[in-house]
Write an enzyme that holds these catalytic residues in place. Structure first.
Site, PDB file in Angstrom:
ATOM      1  N   ASP A  50      -3.842  -8.940   8.501  1.00  0.00           N
ATOM      2  CA  ASP A  50      -2.557  -8.844   9.198  1.00  0.00           C
ATOM      3  C   ASP A  50      -2.387  -7.470   9.836  1.00  0.00           C
ATOM      4  O   ASP A  50      -1.637  -7.320  10.808  1.00  0.00           O
ATOM      5  CB  ASP A  50      -1.394  -9.162   8.254  1.00  0.00           C
ATOM      6  CG  ASP A  50      -1.343  -8.281   7.016  1.00  0.00           C
ATOM      7  OD1 ASP A  50      -2.367  -7.662   6.667  1.00  0.00           O
ATOM      8  OD2 ASP A  50      -0.274  -8.234   6.372  1.00  0.00           O
ATOM      9  N   CYS A  73       0.836  -1.191   0.000  1.00  0.00           N
ATOM     10  CA  CYS A  73       0.000   0.000   0.000  1.00  0.00           C
ATOM     11  C   CYS A  73       0.874   1.245   0.000  1.00  0.00           C
ATOM     12  O   CYS A  73       2.099   1.170  -0.073  1.00  0.00           O
ATOM     13  CB  CYS A  73      -0.897   0.012   1.239  1.00  0.00           C
ATOM     14  SG  CYS A  73      -1.861  -1.505   1.465  1.00  0.00           S
ATOM     15  N   SER A  85      10.117 -13.688  -6.094  1.00  0.00           N
ATOM     16  CA  SER A  85      11.343 -13.309  -6.794  1.00  0.00           C
ATOM     17  C   SER A  85      12.543 -13.929  -6.093  1.00  0.00           C
ATOM     18  O   SER A  85      12.532 -14.123  -4.872  1.00  0.00           O
ATOM     19  CB  SER A  85      11.474 -11.776  -6.813  1.00  0.00           C
ATOM     20  OG  SER A  85      12.786 -11.376  -7.122  1.00  0.00           O
ATOM     21  N   GLY A  86      13.596 -14.202  -6.859  1.00  0.00           N
ATOM     22  CA  GLY A  86      14.831 -14.739  -6.297  1.00  0.00           C
ATOM     23  C   GLY A  86      15.796 -13.684  -5.817  1.00  0.00           C
ATOM     24  O   GLY A  86      16.968 -13.992  -5.534  1.00  0.00           O
TER      25      GLY A  86
END
Length: 623
Positions: A100, A2, A365-366
């Site tokens: 959360d 956000c 993502s790595g």
């Protein structure tokens, strides 16, 4: 993820409508699923734009706690919120949403500022405490989520983007030449500083308490600690690596929207795909971007296709015609970048995220594995330098010598010598020695004990911050996707810091054996020719470096960028010299010219100045 913004006034006063409008406009690109604002009617004002990932129906912000005492705006994800919710409920917490965000609020009520130590995630948030009349700010351990602040007259203002401060009373937009010089030297800004003299950044792993009319009280709650090195067997190291990574991937698959994977086919993204499918029974759609044609095929793309086949993945490919598309794509991506950015790959990364968005709203993502496990070409020399620091007979015993593990002062001096040679003093700006002292203090505080440690420290804090943190944050949110990086789970980063360098560098003369432990693990899942392939990376065949050396249009663009750099009072000739040397090396067949980093820093700085209409029209003042 956000966008957040807000302010705290010294006196009871309404917020001018123009300031509220500016905040909302600046953070709007970060979340287009909803927006909200809240005020206590006296001093506190909070703003939020939402990209909905979890709790789609009941996670709107700003959010108040069930007792109506606390109000929060939150950017990011707390991946372990389900487990924490259960823990907090046992201690008496009550919840009225499934988000959360509310877990942060209830945890803060139970534990205060120390609650940040419970979180596995990426986050920046602000909590207004009505009872204490104070604002609590926090940022995740590595600084994946941005949080900036400034004083605007009688207001303390904060936001996810520096653009939110444009137009505030007293805001001049004056650039700091000292900070820009530092950025050009190492790829990021001094800890806690920004490109703008009037704005600050809350450091990674830090909290702040702000009371009306008072300066922020900032405390660090986490630093990477290299001093806890411990001996272990290969069996134990591989088992712990698998355990941490599996849980990191498991938590990052937690979402109420579809999840995908950016995929080069290399060790890092390939391992994430393997863990997701074979350990967690989740097959991810994977996406690759590159320049790849029948007449000019990309080895990396061919490898990605084969890795996807071996792992049973749904593979998607995006062709990027870099000769024609790079500059338009770069300018479009830089439009939302609030201060200089040092990595041209944001151009095709933005295109990749745009292509993923119709399929998924979360992307794994790595990122980060090369920094913590020393995977780059040239990193093999770090082990050689660590070994050479001791006489031959003592090298095998080095792990038992405290002085070998804690060479922080000497390593800090080594790093500062480089910086001092590349920084200039500017009257009225931040002193060079003040910036250097900050770097030295952090090197010492992190217990850096070898050249491998020093590289990881500098990479996570400076060299690759833009690629690992800012690019996924800004470019991802422009496309309305959230990028998550399992290798940058703080537990994995701490594990790598404890790991002796022999698990990272297997051969001081052969880069194939860099990032050794992750490659040995990946070899369990794919054929050896994939697991042990030379490192290339996403977009390997997008050869913009060759174009800067040979293509007249690229050379013209570089010249324009240097004019913008000179226009703000910086030394453009330094970058011109690097560009000339880079061109000579490229034309002579050198694959990775040593001046490439400085050359690209100059171009990206100038291009950002041009896109944001800075350059000669906005000279930087000396005082």
């Amino acid at each position: 993820m956000c966008g957040i913004a807000g302010c705290l006034t010294r006196e009871f006063a309404p917020l001018p409508a123009a300031i509220g409008s500016r905040f909302k406009q600046a953070i709007a690109y970060r979340g287009r699923d909803g927006n909200g604002e809240w005020t206590d009617g006296r001093q506190a004002h909070l703003f939020h734009s939402r990209l909905s990932i979890v709790a789609l129906d009941d996670g709107a912000q700003p959010m108040k706690d069930i007792d109506d005492r606390l109000t929060i705006v939150f950017n990011g994800e707390i991946y372990n919120y389900v487990e924490l919710r259960a823990e907090y409920e046992k201690r008496g917490a009550r919840f009225h949403t499934s988000s959360d965000t509310e877990v942060i609020l209830e945890g803060y009520k139970l534990k205060g500022a120390s609650v940040v130590n419970d979180f596995i995630g990426m986050f920046a948030f602000a909590i207004w405490d009505e009872a204490r009349r104070e604002l609590f700010l926090a940022r995740d351990r590595l600084g994946k989520k941005p949080l900036y602040w400034t004083d605007a007259g009688d207001r303390f203002c904060f936001a996810s983007t520096l653009d939110a401060f444009t137009g505030l009373p007293g805001w001049t937009g004056e650039l700091s030449r000292g900070a820009l010089d530092f950025y050009a030297a190492v790829g990021s800004f001094p800890l806690g500083l920004t490109a703008f003299r009037q704005a600050r950044s809350l450091p990674p792993g830090a909290t702040a308490v702000v009371r009306p009319g008072a300066d922020p009280i900032i405390e660090r709650y986490w630093r990477l600690d290299f001093s806890r090195r411990r001996a272990m067997s290969w069996k134990a190291a591989l088992a712990e690596y698998e355990e941490i990574l599996t849980d990191a991937v498991r938590l990052r698959l937690r979402a109420d929207v579809p999840v995908a994977l950016t995929f080069s086919g290399g060790v890092d993204s390939g391992t994430i795909a393997a863990v997701a499918s074979r350990k967690l029974e989740t097959r991810l759609a994977c996406f690759t971007v590159d320049y790849h044609t029948e007449t000019d095929p990309s080895e990396e793309t061919l490898g990605a296709r084969e890795a996807a086949r071996q792992l049973g993945l749904d593979w998607h490919f995006l062709h990027f015609e870099y000769a024609d598309e790079l500059f338009p794509a770069l300018d479009a991506a830089l439009a939302a970048v609030d201060q200089p950015f040092n990595n041209v790959t944001i151009s095709y990364s933005q295109r990749l995220y745009d292509a993923i968005r119709p399929h998924a709203k979360v992307v794994l993502s790595g990122n980060g594995a090369d920094e913590i496990f020393l995977g780059y070409r040239g990193n093999e020399d770090l082990r050689r330098r660590d070994s050479a620091a001791l006489p031959g007979p003592l090298r095998r015993l080095s792990r038992f010598l405290p002085e070998q593990r804690r060479k922080s002062s000497r390593l800090a001096a080594y790093q500062l010598d480089y910086l001092r040679a590349n920084l200039r003093s500017y009257p009225g700006d931040i002193p060079v020695e003040e910036m250097l002292d900050g770097v030295a203090r952090e090197i010492d505080a992190c217990g850096v004990g070898g050249y491998g440690d020093l590289y990881t420290f500098m990479a996570l804090n400076y060299y690759t911050c833009d690629a690992n943190f800012r690019m996924p944050d800004i470019a991802g949110l422009q496309a309305q996707v959230e990028v998550r990086s399992p290798f940058l789970d703080h537990r994995m980063v701490e594990f790598a810091a404890r790991l002796p360098i022999r698990f990272k560098i297997g051969d001081i003369d052969n880069a194939t054996y860099n990032k050794l432990l992750p490659k040995r693990y990946y070899a369990r899942h794919v054929a050896d020719d994939l697991a042990w392939a030379d490192k290339k990376g996403m977009g390997w065949n997008i050869r913009f470096g060759d174009s800067f050396a040979r293509d007249p249009d690229f050379r013209s663009a570089y010249e324009g960028a240097l004019q913008a750099v000179a226009g703000v009072g910086l030394d453009a000739e330094r970058f011109r010299g690097a560009w000339d040397a880079f061109t000579r090396d490229k034309l002579a067949g050198v694959l990775f010219p040593p001046t490439g980093g400085v050359m690209m820093a100059g171009f990206m700085l100038g291009r950002w100045l041009q896109v944001h209409d800075r350059g000669a029209a906005r000279p930087v003042a000396d005082v």
